[in-house]
Motif scaffolding. Structure first.
Motif, short mmCIF file in Angstrom:
data_model
loop_
_atom_site.label_atom_id
_atom_site.label_comp_id
_atom_site.label_asym_id
_atom_site.label_seq_id
_atom_site.Cartn_x
_atom_site.Cartn_y
_atom_site.Cartn_z
N GLY A 236 0.82 -1.21 0.00
CA GLY A 236 0.00 0.00 0.00
C GLY A 236 0.85 1.26 0.00
O GLY A 236 0.53 2.23 -0.69
N SER A 237 1.94 1.24 0.75
CA SER A 237 2.85 2.39 0.79
C SER A 237 3.45 2.64 -0.59
O SER A 237 3.55 3.79 -1.04
N TRP B 55 2.17 1.75 -3.52
CA TRP B 55 1.13 2.28 -4.42
C TRP B 55 0.89 3.76 -4.12
O TRP B 55 0.66 4.55 -5.03
N TYR B 56 0.94 4.12 -2.85
CA TYR B 56 0.75 5.52 -2.47
C TYR B 56 1.85 6.40 -3.07
O TYR B 56 1.57 7.45 -3.63
N PHE B 57 3.11 5.96 -2.93
CA PHE B 57 4.23 6.74 -3.47
C PHE B 57 4.14 6.88 -4.99
O PHE B 57 4.53 7.89 -5.55
N MET B 58 3.61 5.84 -5.64
CA MET B 58 3.55 5.85 -7.11
C MET B 58 2.28 6.53 -7.62
O MET B 58 2.17 6.83 -8.79
N GLY B 59 1.29 6.75 -6.77
CA GLY B 59 0.04 7.38 -7.19
C GLY B 59 -1.00 6.40 -7.68
O GLY B 59 -1.96 6.77 -8.35
N GLY B 60 -0.83 5.11 -7.37
CA GLY B 60 -1.80 4.10 -7.76
C GLY B 60 -1.38 3.33 -9.00
O GLY B 60 -0.42 3.72 -9.69
N PRO B 61 -2.08 2.23 -9.31
CA PRO B 61 -1.72 1.39 -10.45
C PRO B 61 -1.71 2.12 -11.80
O PRO B 61 -0.83 1.91 -12.62
N SER B 62 -2.70 3.00 -12.02
CA SER B 62 -2.74 3.70 -13.31
C SER B 62 -1.57 4.67 -13.46
O SER B 62 -0.98 4.81 -14.53
N ALA B 63 -1.20 5.33 -12.36
CA ALA B 63 -0.04 6.23 -12.40
C ALA B 63 1.24 5.44 -12.62
O ALA B 63 2.13 5.88 -13.35
N LEU B 64 1.33 4.26 -11.99
CA LEU B 64 2.51 3.41 -12.19
C LEU B 64 2.61 3.00 -13.66
O LEU B 64 3.69 3.04 -14.25
N LEU C 137 8.72 -2.81 -10.36
CA LEU C 137 8.51 -1.77 -11.38
C LEU C 137 8.60 -0.38 -10.76
O LEU C 137 9.15 0.55 -11.35
N SER C 138 8.06 -0.25 -9.54
CA SER C 138 8.13 1.04 -8.84
C SER C 138 9.58 1.43 -8.59
O SER C 138 9.97 2.58 -8.78
N PRO D 125 11.80 3.90 9.30
CA PRO D 125 12.70 2.86 9.83
C PRO D 125 11.97 1.70 10.51
O PRO D 125 12.37 0.55 10.37
N TRP D 126 10.87 1.99 11.22
CA TRP D 126 10.17 0.89 11.92
C TRP D 126 9.50 -0.05 10.93
O TRP D 126 9.51 -1.26 11.10
N LEU D 127 8.93 0.49 9.84
CA LEU D 127 8.30 -0.37 8.85
C LEU D 127 9.35 -1.15 8.06
O LEU D 127 9.17 -2.34 7.76
#
Length: 196
Positions: free
Chosen positions: A51-52, A54-63, A138-139, A164-166
């Motif tokens: 999920g993190s 996908w968030y950084f990439m802006g979702g599957p369509s943005a990827l 891919l990300s 760091p914790w994640l």
């Protein structure tokens, strides 16, 4: 070793000795319970990680848009040709359906229905997790196409894009997965040697 800064050989020995100890002491029941507990932890942490990303990439369509802009052939199976595409599908399935540690669980299930359901759920789960893992790869390529060593893409993402914790929890999850796999293979090997 990249994330924790320890010698990989030391990590391999520690994980191996731990898995050997609980496999020898508890047998398949120890493996089943550790698989259950570690599996739940892996699910939670894994989906937080995915999920993190996908968030950084802006979702599957943005990827998809970013991959197509950088290297379009990475987004389509057609670029590998018919045989290449077929091998990308068949190779993981072959590994999944011939993996001794999974069959061991089928043979020790209480009835055929339980074995069939467990194996089907495991296969579906593996396909989903592998697909999500490809998305993470891919990300990493989009975020750093000039990474010196592509094998370090996952470690690079952990240290550069997660707290760091994640990142630490992901390392623990990976160690747990390797221990689960090694203990299952150890039990399978011992069972085959004993019974054959």
């Amino acid at each position: 070793s990249f994330v924790l800064g320890i010698d990989p050989t030391v990590g391999i020995w520690v994980a191996s000795l731990c898995s050997i100890m609980y496999t020898v002491m508890g047998g398949v029941w120890a493996i089943a319970w550790t698989d259950l507990i570690q599996g739940i932890i892996r699910l939670i942490i894994g989906f937080i990680f995915f999920g993190s990303m996908w968030y950084f990439m802006g979702g599957p369509s943005a990827l998809e848009a970013k991959i197509v802009a950088v290297k379009p052939e990475l987004w389509t199976l057609g670029s590998a040709g018919f045989l290449g595409s077929l091998s990308l599908v068949l190779a993981p399935l072959t590994g999944m359906f011939t993996f001794a540690a999974y069959w061991q669980r089928c043979f020790s299930a209480k009835d055929p229905k339980t074995a069939k359901r467990a194996y089907l759920f495991t296969a579906i789960f593996a396909v989903i997790m592998c697909t999500l893992s490809v998305g993470v790869g891919l990300s990493a390529y989009v975020l750093n196409p000039n990474l010196a060593n592509p094998d370090m893409a996952f470690s690079w993402l952990l240290t550069n894009y997660l707290s760091p914790w994640l990142a630490g929890l992901m390392v623990v999850v990976i160690i747990g997965a390797s221990m689960t796999l090694s203990s299952g293979m150890l039990n399978t090997s011992v069972t085959l040697i004993t019974m054959d």
